[in-house]
Write a protein that holds these residues in place. Sequence first.
Motif, mmCIF file in Angstrom:
data_model
loop_
_atom_site.group_PDB
_atom_site.id
_atom_site.type_symbol
_atom_site.label_atom_id
_atom_site.label_comp_id
_atom_site.label_asym_id
_atom_site.label_seq_id
_atom_site.Cartn_x
_atom_site.Cartn_y
_atom_site.Cartn_z
ATOM 1 N N TYR A 45 28.857 -22.545 -7.300
ATOM 2 C CA TYR A 45 28.942 -21.426 -8.209
ATOM 3 C C TYR A 45 29.020 -20.143 -7.408
ATOM 4 N N PRO A 46 29.978 -19.286 -7.562
ATOM 5 C CA PRO A 46 31.127 -19.436 -8.458
ATOM 6 C C PRO A 46 32.104 -20.477 -7.928
ATOM 7 N N GLN A 47 32.794 -21.099 -8.825
ATOM 8 C CA GLN A 47 33.710 -22.168 -8.450
ATOM 9 C C GLN A 47 34.896 -21.607 -7.691
ATOM 10 N N PRO A 48 35.445 -22.397 -6.771
ATOM 11 C CA PRO A 48 36.614 -21.928 -6.031
ATOM 12 C C PRO A 48 37.775 -21.629 -6.972
ATOM 13 N N GLY A 49 38.426 -20.511 -6.751
ATOM 14 C CA GLY A 49 39.567 -20.127 -7.567
ATOM 15 C C GLY A 49 39.196 -19.445 -8.857
ATOM 16 N N SER A 50 37.902 -19.236 -9.146
ATOM 17 C CA SER A 50 37.516 -18.618 -10.412
ATOM 18 C C SER A 50 37.327 -17.114 -10.284
ATOM 19 N N ARG A 51 37.334 -16.584 -9.075
ATOM 20 C CA ARG A 51 37.117 -15.157 -8.895
ATOM 21 C C ARG A 51 38.406 -14.389 -9.175
ATOM 22 N N PRO A 52 38.337 -13.248 -9.847
ATOM 23 C CA PRO A 52 39.554 -12.519 -10.210
ATOM 24 C C PRO A 52 40.189 -11.783 -9.027
#
Length: 187
Positions: A45-52
């Motif tokens: 958390y945060p998951q890979p690829g989930s950050r803007p």
Amino acid sequence: MAAKHFADPTKYHLAPHGFWKRFRDATVLNPNISSGLPIASLNRYPQPGSRPEKYATPTTKASDPAQNPYHRRDFRRAYPQLSTISQQTMTSLLLQTPVLAAIHSPEAAAEAEKETPGATQLPVPLPETLPDLTVALQELSEKEKLFDAAKQRLPPQPPRVRKWKGMQPGEVVPRDPHAYFPMELFK
């Protein structure tokens, strides 16, 4: 008898529900072992690829192609370069030592000694026209011996090239006379 403690299998891993939970409990040897499938929201958390925001490489001096040409970065072709020293350059290097500066210009050395007696002298500025290298070496050898065995200042020697003499038998090694691979020593 101490009770066996196991980690909670449902804390960070997925657990089956309903029919598949009953099926797993009936077939598995140790029902407390986790399924091995991590819960995505808890595992990373945060998951890979989930950050803007997107990653941007920081700019450095190497990032500018105008100031970073390829020939400066290409170490495969960074061959050693030959360097040559002319006789004029060698004379100027020799005359910059305090001993040779005093030989070359005795008036300037005497004046510097009068001003500050016993102080370490800086090299005297060189004149516009330098003497020949042989003249500078001859003046130095008259003033002080260049090579002296007593002072451990020996002249440079050329490298010795050893000639191949061939292999000569060395000491005899105690061994079985019928050995398949006998050990032999050579000099």
